[in-house]
Design a protein around this motif. Sequence first.
Motif, mmCIF file in Angstrom:
data_model
loop_
_atom_site.group_PDB
_atom_site.id
_atom_site.type_symbol
_atom_site.label_atom_id
_atom_site.label_comp_id
_atom_site.label_asym_id
_atom_site.label_seq_id
_atom_site.Cartn_x
_atom_site.Cartn_y
_atom_site.Cartn_z
ATOM 1 N N MET A 119 2.213 -9.085 -7.238
ATOM 2 C CA MET A 119 2.794 -7.754 -7.188
ATOM 3 C C MET A 119 1.655 -6.753 -7.018
ATOM 4 O O MET A 119 0.668 -6.802 -7.753
ATOM 5 N N MET A 120 1.815 -5.855 -6.050
ATOM 6 C CA MET A 120 0.780 -4.869 -5.767
ATOM 7 C C MET A 120 1.378 -3.476 -5.852
ATOM 8 O O MET A 120 2.297 -3.139 -5.106
ATOM 9 N N GLY A 121 0.870 -2.664 -6.773
ATOM 10 C CA GLY A 121 1.311 -1.290 -6.923
ATOM 11 C C GLY A 121 0.483 -0.351 -6.075
ATOM 12 O O GLY A 121 -0.355 -0.773 -5.265
ATOM 13 N N ARG A 122 0.703 0.937 -6.260
ATOM 14 C CA ARG A 122 -0.050 1.937 -5.486
ATOM 15 C C ARG A 122 -1.546 1.734 -5.669
ATOM 16 O O ARG A 122 -2.042 1.598 -6.790
ATOM 17 N N GLY A 123 -2.276 1.720 -4.548
ATOM 18 C CA GLY A 123 -3.722 1.562 -4.577
ATOM 19 C C GLY A 123 -4.207 0.132 -4.670
ATOM 20 O O GLY A 123 -5.414 -0.120 -4.529
ATOM 21 N N ASN A 199 -1.929 -0.579 -0.788
ATOM 22 C CA ASN A 199 -0.558 -0.101 -0.909
ATOM 23 C C ASN A 199 -0.595 1.419 -1.057
ATOM 24 O O ASN A 199 -1.137 1.945 -2.041
ATOM 25 N N LEU A 200 -0.011 2.139 -0.118
ATOM 26 C CA LEU A 200 -0.019 3.595 -0.124
ATOM 27 C C LEU A 200 1.261 4.179 -0.698
ATOM 28 O O LEU A 200 1.429 5.410 -0.721
ATOM 29 N N SER A 201 2.157 3.337 -1.148
ATOM 30 C CA SER A 201 3.477 3.784 -1.617
ATOM 31 C C SER A 201 3.591 3.652 -3.135
ATOM 32 O O SER A 201 2.715 3.085 -3.796
ATOM 33 N N ASP A 202 4.677 4.184 -3.664
ATOM 34 C CA ASP A 202 4.973 4.034 -5.084
ATOM 35 C C ASP A 202 5.836 2.805 -5.359
ATOM 36 O O ASP A 202 6.221 2.554 -6.499
ATOM 37 N N GLU A 203 6.153 2.060 -4.301
ATOM 38 C CA GLU A 203 6.949 0.839 -4.444
ATOM 39 C C GLU A 203 6.027 -0.361 -4.647
ATOM 40 O O GLU A 203 4.906 -0.391 -4.139
ATOM 41 N N ALA A 204 6.517 -1.350 -5.381
ATOM 42 C CA ALA A 204 5.744 -2.575 -5.587
ATOM 43 C C ALA A 204 5.907 -3.498 -4.387
ATOM 44 O O ALA A 204 7.014 -3.712 -3.903
#
Length: 273
Positions: A119-123, A199-204
């Motif tokens: 799982m990859m979050g923002r950044g 990841n540039l989004s707030d989605e995982a």
Amino acid sequence: MKRTDIGQFVAARLRENLDSACRQWRENAPVHHFFIDDVLPQELAMEIRRGFPEASTMMLRKSLRELKYVSAQMNEHAPILEEAIFAFQEPEVVDLVAQITQLNALCPDEHLYAGGISMMGRGHFLNPHLDNSHDKDRQRYRVLNLLYYVSPDWRAENGGNLEVWPNGPKAGPVTIVSKFNRLAVMITNQHSWHSVSPNLSDEARCCVSNYYFSDHPAGNAGYFHPTSFRGRPQQPVRDVVLRADATARGLVRKVFPKGVVVNKQVYHKEDEE
């Protein structure tokens, strides 16, 4: 839904896309890869996504090389995740992937060494790297990486996409979007530089991953290397540091072939304890 049932869905999509997948594989040298969309029924893919645990229950891998959450201890999570992962190890699925890639004696990994879920979050990111060339016991070559993506409505502009670097990490990458319900399969050898963009989004960005191994290398000659990272073209200082890190890790593995640090990203099954 059991792994055998899920595996039948995967096998059906592989058969339906056999010609296209073979063509993609041939045309994407030297880092051979292919992808197939709509691998599972949409609601089943959504169920797999809903089965992902809270990030706080996963292991955080944080360094200059990478930033992401991972887990291979599947009996600690929703049962659908284990069934989904091992569906990609069903014999018919393995046989079809072998037909597409023309790689011999493929052996899926029941221990999920460096596989499982991520799982990859923002950044979060994964810098350009070569995967470890062998399994955890250094008995077989790691030859294929299977990545199944389950983040709904994922778009290219979100980042968090798979990148392959056919001309090495100093040139530009080819991007494979981490599209929902997409399976991407890529070769792993001494030339298969790949990464995941930040990841540039707030989605995982959620992924189910498997490796296949073989007694035979993915090529004509044998080789060995530990996991080796590089900086991106715009990261010259990080590149120097990661090159030195890769050299040191390589020297350690010459002395200690199985390494000196135990990789915790392995499925320790109850009946083996």
